[in-house]
Design an enzyme around this catalytic site. Structure first.
Site, PDB file in Angstrom:
ATOM      1  N   LYS A  13       0.834  -1.221   0.000  1.00  0.00           N
ATOM      2  CA  LYS A  13       0.000   0.000   0.000  1.00  0.00           C
ATOM      3  C   LYS A  13       0.860   1.259   0.000  1.00  0.00           C
ATOM      4  CE  LYS A  13      -2.481  -0.451   3.678  1.00  0.00           C
ATOM      5  NZ  LYS A  13      -2.012  -1.765   4.202  1.00  0.00           N
ATOM      6  N   ARG A  88      -9.700   1.459   8.657  1.00  0.00           N
ATOM      7  CA  ARG A  88      -9.189   0.127   8.954  1.00  0.00           C
ATOM      8  C   ARG A  88     -10.225  -0.726   9.673  1.00  0.00           C
ATOM      9  NH1 ARG A  88      -3.536   0.786   8.650  1.00  0.00           N
ATOM     10  NH2 ARG A  88      -2.343  -1.121   8.955  1.00  0.00           N
ATOM     11  N   ARG A 127      11.122  -7.331   4.590  1.00  0.00           N
ATOM     12  CA  ARG A 127      11.066  -5.942   5.067  1.00  0.00           C
ATOM     13  C   ARG A 127      11.694  -5.838   6.455  1.00  0.00           C
ATOM     14  NH1 ARG A 127       5.473  -2.664   4.900  1.00  0.00           N
ATOM     15  NH2 ARG A 127       5.029  -3.405   6.983  1.00  0.00           N
ATOM     16  N   ARG A 133      11.222  -2.539  11.525  1.00  0.00           N
ATOM     17  CA  ARG A 133      10.060  -1.980  12.216  1.00  0.00           C
ATOM     18  C   ARG A 133       9.643  -2.955  13.313  1.00  0.00           C
ATOM     19  NH1 ARG A 133       5.430  -0.076   8.016  1.00  0.00           N
ATOM     20  NH2 ARG A 133       4.152  -1.136   9.557  1.00  0.00           N
ATOM     21  N   ARG A 144      -1.092  -9.105  13.101  1.00  0.00           N
ATOM     22  CA  ARG A 144      -1.609  -8.022  12.239  1.00  0.00           C
ATOM     23  C   ARG A 144      -2.470  -8.583  11.109  1.00  0.00           C
ATOM     24  NH1 ARG A 144       3.648  -5.390  10.582  1.00  0.00           N
ATOM     25  NH2 ARG A 144       2.445  -3.937   9.326  1.00  0.00           N
TER      26      ARG A 144
HETATM   27  P1  ADP Z   1       0.791  -1.788   7.387  1.00  0.00           P
HETATM   28  O1  ADP Z   1       0.043  -1.287   6.210  1.00  0.00           O
HETATM   29  O2  ADP Z   1       2.103  -2.402   7.026  1.00  0.00           O
HETATM   30  O3  ADP Z   1      -0.029  -2.653   8.299  1.00  0.00           O
HETATM   31  P2  ADP Z   1       0.692   0.872   8.590  1.00  0.00           P
HETATM   32  O4  ADP Z   1       1.898   1.705   8.493  1.00  0.00           O
HETATM   33  O5  ADP Z   1      -0.478   1.225   7.743  1.00  0.00           O
HETATM   34  O6  ADP Z   1       1.194  -0.608   8.319  1.00  0.00           O
HETATM   35  O7  ADP Z   1       0.184   0.815  10.121  1.00  0.00           O
HETATM   36  C1  ADP Z   1       1.029   0.455  11.171  1.00  0.00           C
HETATM   37  C2  ADP Z   1       0.234   0.425  12.486  1.00  0.00           C
HETATM   38  O8  ADP Z   1      -0.305   1.732  12.752  1.00  0.00           O
HETATM   39  C3  ADP Z   1      -0.977  -0.502  12.529  1.00  0.00           C
HETATM   40  O9  ADP Z   1      -0.637  -1.833  12.810  1.00  0.00           O
HETATM   41  C4  ADP Z   1      -1.812   0.154  13.630  1.00  0.00           C
HETATM   42  O10 ADP Z   1      -1.319  -0.145  14.918  1.00  0.00           O
HETATM   43  C5  ADP Z   1      -1.577   1.633  13.389  1.00  0.00           C
HETATM   44  N1  ADP Z   1      -2.611   2.190  12.480  1.00  0.00           N
HETATM   45  C6  ADP Z   1      -2.413   2.676  11.232  1.00  0.00           C
HETATM   46  N2  ADP Z   1      -3.566   3.096  10.685  1.00  0.00           N
HETATM   47  C7  ADP Z   1      -4.534   2.858  11.607  1.00  0.00           C
HETATM   48  C8  ADP Z   1      -5.948   3.039  11.655  1.00  0.00           C
HETATM   49  N3  ADP Z   1      -6.621   3.544  10.607  1.00  0.00           N
HETATM   50  N4  ADP Z   1      -6.613   2.684  12.783  1.00  0.00           N
HETATM   51  C9  ADP Z   1      -5.977   2.166  13.817  1.00  0.00           C
HETATM   52  N5  ADP Z   1      -4.643   1.948  13.855  1.00  0.00           N
HETATM   53  C10 ADP Z   1      -3.928   2.280  12.765  1.00  0.00           C
END
Ligand code: ADP
Length: 188
Positions: A13, A88, A127, A133, A144
């Site tokens: 993404k 999400r 990654r 990370r 996740r």
């Molecule tokens: P990825 O797409 O690799 O899962 P992101 O960078 O989008 O990673 O998100 C990393 C973390 O940030 C998530 O696992 C969550 O803890 C938090 N997060 C991101 N966006 C949201 C959201 N819309 N609602 C709740 N938590 C979020």
């Protein structure tokens, strides 16, 4: 172009969002990036988010929704935006719908990046070795993915009912996926 990108962790993404945001000249709004930037800067928001992120849980909606609502008031979103990582869950999707209904600026498309869990696990293993990370640790990834399937995947049904959903495969080279996305979004 008002666009939402949906897909499991590891679908690419963030990478696709950068290319698409540039292509459509719209800001790339990644909730994960905003949380990580706050964490780095040591803000209260970052500290609040950290425990959830490290555990692979969603940050509570009360925190995330306010942050996104605020971001969408910035002037650079007047001609559109690309949301990456938000919504999400269905509750977040409903909040977004109501914000956009109020301003009479509905989404043009929700682009779903589709990929198998087995491919995700191997991508995120890579990654982890490059970016280190905390939330890419093997056991956190499994969690996740579970959170994605249980909480995030239902928004795909939500948007497909609304008629804005476009699904593409996220496998293959980065530039192939970008081309696929732009073609699929072509008539939007
Ligand atoms: P990825 O797409 O690799 O899962 P992101 O960078 O989008 O990673 O998100 C990393 C973390 O940030 C998530 O696992 C969550 O803890 C938090 N997060 C991101 N966006 C949201 C959201 N819309 N609602 C709740 N938590 C979020």
């Amino acid at each position: 172009m008002r666009l939402v990108l949906v897909g499991p962790p590891g679908a690419g993404k963030g990478t696709q969002a950068q290319f698409l945001a540039e292509h459509y000249s719209i800001p790339h709004i990644s909730t994960g990036d905003i949380f990580r930037a706050n964490l780095k800067a040591g803000t209260p928001l970052g500290l609040e988010a950290q425990k959830f992120m490290d555990a692979g849980e969603l940050v509570p909606d009360s925190v995330t929704n306010e942050m996104v609502k605020d971001r969408l008031t910035h002037a650079d979103t007047a001609n559109g935006f690309l949301l990456d990582g938000f919504p999400r869950n269905v509750a977040q999707a409903q909040v977004l719908s109501s914000v956009l209904d109020q301003s009479k600026t509905p989404l043009d498309a929700v682009l779903e990046l589709q990929i198998d869990d087995s491919e995700i696990i191997s991508r995120l293993d890579n990654r982890r070795s490059v970016e280190s990370r905390a939330d890419d640790a093997a056991e956190v990834i499994v969690h996740r993915l579970k959170v994605y399937h249980e909480q995030t995947a239902p928004i795909i049904g939500y948007y497909s009912t609304e008629g804005s959903l476009i699904t593409i495969s996220a496998t293959g080279a980065v530039d192939e996926v970008t081309k696929r996305a732009i073609t699929a979004l072509g008539n939007k």
